[in-house]
Design a protein around this motif. Structure first.
Motif, mmCIF file in Angstrom:
data_model
loop_
_atom_site.group_PDB
_atom_site.id
_atom_site.type_symbol
_atom_site.label_atom_id
_atom_site.label_comp_id
_atom_site.label_asym_id
_atom_site.label_seq_id
_atom_site.Cartn_x
_atom_site.Cartn_y
_atom_site.Cartn_z
ATOM 1 N N ILE A 63 -7.956 -6.979 4.713
ATOM 2 C CA ILE A 63 -6.699 -6.231 4.646
ATOM 3 C C ILE A 63 -5.591 -7.221 4.336
ATOM 4 O O ILE A 63 -5.306 -8.129 5.124
ATOM 5 N N LYS A 64 -5.018 -7.052 3.149
ATOM 6 C CA LYS A 64 -3.981 -7.986 2.689
ATOM 7 C C LYS A 64 -2.614 -7.368 2.919
ATOM 8 O O LYS A 64 -2.352 -6.244 2.470
ATOM 9 N N VAL A 65 -1.754 -8.113 3.617
ATOM 10 C CA VAL A 65 -0.406 -7.642 3.919
ATOM 11 C C VAL A 65 0.574 -8.267 2.922
ATOM 12 O O VAL A 65 0.615 -9.490 2.786
ATOM 13 N N GLU A 66 1.340 -7.419 2.250
ATOM 14 C CA GLU A 66 2.333 -7.911 1.291
ATOM 15 C C GLU A 66 3.698 -7.324 1.610
ATOM 16 O O GLU A 66 3.793 -6.257 2.211
ATOM 17 N N PRO A 67 4.759 -7.985 1.180
ATOM 18 C CA PRO A 67 6.081 -7.379 1.339
ATOM 19 C C PRO A 67 6.203 -6.136 0.453
ATOM 20 O O PRO A 67 5.646 -6.116 -0.646
ATOM 21 N N PRO A 68 6.901 -5.107 0.921
ATOM 22 C CA PRO A 68 7.088 -3.926 0.080
ATOM 23 C C PRO A 68 7.811 -4.311 -1.208
ATOM 24 O O PRO A 68 8.541 -5.298 -1.244
ATOM 25 N N GLY A 69 7.604 -3.533 -2.242
ATOM 26 C CA GLY A 69 8.256 -3.806 -3.522
ATOM 27 C C GLY A 69 7.294 -4.462 -4.477
ATOM 28 O O GLY A 69 6.262 -3.886 -4.820
ATOM 29 N N ALA A 70 7.603 -5.711 -4.868
ATOM 30 C CA ALA A 70 6.765 -6.384 -5.864
ATOM 31 C C ALA A 70 5.501 -6.977 -5.257
ATOM 32 O O ALA A 70 4.580 -7.354 -5.976
#
Lengths: 420, 420
Positions: free
Chosen positions: B50-57
């Motif tokens: 499960i990869k967590v990324e900042p919302p948006g790009a």
């Protein structure tokens, strides 16, 4: 054989904490670099590695590299933490003993040419008969099957087939000199690292309480594929766009400025100022603030397009200063930079020293030696350099009597018959 | 999202056998290359990443490399087999959700700058409170402690500090061009590989039936140290003898002939004839059998000492033949050789094709893409390319509802509040 870890005071407990792999036993039927590097990684984290070598000179890698007091300095590191025994695997009695050792091991790591262990009576089937849940890691140049499995596994050839050698070059037209070798056995080391990862993945699946299946697995690690797996987006880019990744010399194809620049005293200094704020700071430091406002160098895309003139400006500046001065100025300006470290620079580096990556180790044959520390670092259970690379057969008695319950007379007989 | 593995018919069961790490869950708080490469390796062997990324790009690496239909081709590979969710970790509610995900994970892999997760309230202590036996892999440029831990982690700088860039060069005096970059993110990839190995070592120790201690461990992987660990005998040789390893261009310092030679059609062809029998065969093939009898070239030591004239002879011969012809002749003469493969050569290679190392994969965003296969190969439990790199937040609903039991309304609220 005693070993003292002398100068890594920042890793308390280094000799006390046994490492996450203590209690694990690994049998190595390896030679040269890839399989022995794999088992060195396992041994550094605490595994009991038993390395099998032919009687006499042992693993040919013992003769590689510069000598100190008639011994290979590399071997001091490459063989560390291993119990070294000898067996002439062409003899039936030796094969039988190897199978008995396999029966007492969790994993086996080998890098014979594909098919060769079968001929010696040490096929996967034979090994699994001795130890049904054995994890077997087979490392080879091209893999255990396929039309080229029998090709000789030379590292430089495999690295080129993996697509790496094409990239370690200057752009076409910049020089007639050949593409450089990476300078180390990168293909063997990366294959060994993949094998170590695979061994632990297979052991976890076998042993995990509640999730394990009590089943052995075989890993088939190819040097070519290990290298090929590192090529980032080169393959999907080729497939989708038809673009063939080309060498970019000291630069990065997609970012500028980032390169090695020569100092007044002839040292290569890496500068990575490939963002707008970094480049502005560099331009100021160079006394050329107008460059940051020049449309040819505004934004990464423009800087990449005009990389050659930009690098010429930077080189003209670095040529006026000594490397140490450049490093100091660039650090003060918060621009990522460093000289290209030689191993002497590595050995003196404060960060490496602080983190126990440069250690003095007492080698029973060579005296006090410098060893690199253990990677990955596990701060509260770091493993240890228990001993340096032992002599050929140094652990014959210990292993044959301790693990196989052979008597002193039986071991003497084995030696007389050339079995060990 | 469906994925079909189309052209690797030689790996039966590839989509059926889940891989040794199926059932393992790994939370990725990563970006760029090192941590995401680590989790890709774990996901390829079956882990639920499960990869967590900042919302948006999302992860900036999604913009890296050549684009296809507006998307990074590299991402198709780099993000494969991962469930991608978004969380703005600066928001307390997002932090709370991240901790709840950590509580349901076996391991966490991150490559923030040292100290940054602490500031976000995701310190080791907080993570271990959520999941006491969590294995935590921290990947950074210089390590989690020491005088230089806060230095910016640029790959090209770290590789130079690790001692590699000094070696990827021609011998002093041969050229004014800078030492080349390896051409790929070798430092990040090797650090990611060490992290994957370390995660599995720590999980084995935690989980192994009868031998496990049910305890989480932290791995502290530095890019610089990962590279430094590959320098063979350079450090012990320096320590014992004072010798500083120097670059050797396309050659190997201790063996000859082994180099890249240019063909008539301008292709670099590697030839490794660095043993007496190999060199004899090469000399015969070149129509220069007298070279093998020449005292300047008899034995490896003499050949190394006279490498330059020897390489000139070989270059004069290769310049008369096209690369394909050279490859054919050298293979017939059983002299290890190959052209330096471009990625196009890799994609066409019969051995890579046979072993499933070049695959066509259906990417939901990009259509049919070429992907490299899975390394290490586990023939009877190979894992699979289950899907290509997903879009930002593609698995938000699935993960938030499936793992955290959030309702559709709650998820909508999270999105409206910018939490995800």
């Amino acid at each position: 054989m005693t070993t003292t870890t002398i100068d890594s005071p920042t890793r308390p407990g280094d000799t006390a904490a046994a490492g996450p792999l203590s209690g694990l036993r690994v049998l190595e039927l390896g030679h040269f670099v890839a399989a022995p590097f794999c088992t060195r990684l396992l041994g550094d984290l605490g595994a009991d590695v038993i390395k099998v070598e032919p009687p006499g000179a042992g693993d040919p890698v013992r003769q590689w590299g510069a000598r100190h007091q008639g011994h290979s300095a590399w071997w001091s590191v490459h063989g560390r933490n291993k119990r070294c025994i000898t067996l002439d695997l062409k003899k039936p009695r030796a094969k039988e003993l190897a199978l008995r050792l396999a029966a007492q091991s969790d994993a086996l790591v080998e890098n014979f040419r594909p098919g060769q262990l079968d001929k010696l009576g040490l096929s996967e089937a034979a090994l699994r008969e001795a130890r049904p849940d054995l994890v077997i890691a087979r490392v080879s140049g091209y893999g255990q099957d396929g039309p080229q499995r029998d090709r000789a596994a030379f590292g430089v050839i495999g690295e080129a087939v993996g697509g790496l050698r094409h990239l370690t070059n200057h752009p076409p037209g910049n020089t007639d000199l050949p593409p450089v070798r990476v300078g180390i056995s990168i293909g063997d080391s990366v294959a060994g690292l993949y094998a170590a990862f695979g061994v632990m993945a297979a052991l976890w699946r076998r042993d995990a309480a509640g999730r394990g299946d009590q089943r052995g697995r075989t890993l088939d690690v190819a040097l070519t594929e290990s290298i090929f797996s590192l090529l980032e987006g080169a393959l999907p880019e080729y497939g989708a766009l038809g673009t063939v990744r080309q060498p970019a010399g000291g630069a990065i194809a997609t970012a500028a400025p980032s390169n090695a620049y020569r100092s007044r005293d002839g040292v290569w200094v890496l500068i990575a100022a490939n963002s707008d704020p970094l480049f502005r700071r560099l331009a100021d430091l160079m006394g050329r603030p107008e460059l940051a406002g020049d449309p040819r160098y505004q934004g990464n895309q423009a800087r990449v397009a005009n990389r050659d003139t930009l690098d010429a400006h930077i080189n003209a500046w670095t040529a006026q200063h000594e490397a140490a001065e450049l490093e100091r100025m660039l650090e003060a300006a918060d621009v990522p930079a460093t000289r290209a470290y030689t191993v002497a620079d590595c050995a003196a580096d404060a960060q490496f020293r602080h983190r126990g990556m440069v250690r003095e180790v007492e080698d029973a044959q060579l005296g006090r030696m410098l060893h690199p520390g253990i990677v990955p670092q596990v701060p509260d259970d770091p493993g240890a350099i228990r001993w340096a690379g032992p002599s050929v057969g140094a652990h014959n008695e210990e292993v044959f009597s301790g693990l196989l319950n052979l008597s002193a007379d039986e071991i003497t007989a084995l030696r007389q018959e050339g079995v060990c």
